[in-house]
Design a protein around this motif. Structure first.
Motif, mmCIF file in Angstrom:
data_model
loop_
_atom_site.group_PDB
_atom_site.id
_atom_site.type_symbol
_atom_site.label_atom_id
_atom_site.label_comp_id
_atom_site.label_asym_id
_atom_site.label_seq_id
_atom_site.Cartn_x
_atom_site.Cartn_y
_atom_site.Cartn_z
ATOM 1 N N ILE A 66 -18.140 -6.596 -9.676
ATOM 2 C CA ILE A 66 -19.034 -7.734 -9.432
ATOM 3 C C ILE A 66 -18.235 -9.022 -9.265
ATOM 4 N N LEU A 67 -17.172 -9.192 -10.069
ATOM 5 C CA LEU A 67 -16.338 -10.389 -9.972
ATOM 6 C C LEU A 67 -15.298 -10.291 -8.854
ATOM 7 N N ASN A 68 -15.170 -9.095 -8.273
ATOM 8 C CA ASN A 68 -14.173 -8.841 -7.233
ATOM 9 C C ASN A 68 -12.755 -9.050 -7.767
ATOM 10 N N VAL A 69 -12.509 -8.508 -8.966
ATOM 11 C CA VAL A 69 -11.184 -8.537 -9.584
ATOM 12 C C VAL A 69 -10.824 -7.112 -9.992
ATOM 13 N N SER A 70 -9.590 -6.921 -10.397
ATOM 14 C CA SER A 70 -9.173 -5.591 -10.851
ATOM 15 C C SER A 70 -9.718 -5.308 -12.248
ATOM 16 N N ARG A 71 -9.805 -4.033 -12.589
ATOM 17 C CA ARG A 71 -10.245 -3.669 -13.929
ATOM 18 C C ARG A 71 -9.277 -4.183 -14.994
ATOM 19 N N PRO A 72 -7.931 -4.063 -14.780
ATOM 20 C CA PRO A 72 -7.019 -4.620 -15.781
ATOM 21 C C PRO A 72 -7.217 -6.129 -16.001
#
Length: 133
Positions: A66-72
């Motif tokens: 949703i934030l368009n970031v990586s899981r880490p």
């Protein structure tokens, strides 16, 4: 359709015809009708649409998407205290409402920083006033 929504009523009555041209009358909250109106536009722009309850708990992967970031990166946001989370067993869960608050805060901060850069550029003469929107 916009005229109906402009009435400020809490609910709207609509008719839907089935394949046999039989009309079915239903009453919907105005907010739900507005949501239904926005979905085709989002799909036409190539955006995915998903309805998520405000109290939903998301995995770090879903929150990251949703934030368009990586899981880490999402895990770092959680572990640093930037974004509240709780654990279900060994797995982190983020409330959808908390995620949306963070996303809105991040957008406001980005817009503020962008405006400050634009103002500074104008003060330094990098932006010609005739080209501003």
């Amino acid at each position: 359709m916009a005229a109906f929504l402009a009435t400020k009523l809490e609910t709207q009555k609509i008719s839907i015809q089935d394949a046999n041209n039989v009309a079915h009358h239903i009453e919907l909250p105005t907010s739900a009708l507005m949501l239904l109106m926005n979905i085709p536009g989002e799909l036409a722009e190539g955006n995915a649409v998903q309805v998520v309850p405000i109290h939903a708990e998301l995995t770090t992967q879903k929150a990251a998407n949703i934030l368009n970031v990586s899981r880490p990166h999402m895990v770092k946001l959680s572990e640093s205290g930037t974004l509240p989370f709780h654990k279900t067993g060994r797995h982190r869960r983020v409330l959808f409402s908390d995620l949306m608050q963070y996303k809105e805060k991040r957008a406001k901060e980005s817009n503020k920083a962008l405006q400050e850069l634009a103002d500074q550029s104008q003060e330094l003469g990098f932006i010609n006033e005739t080209f501003q929107a």
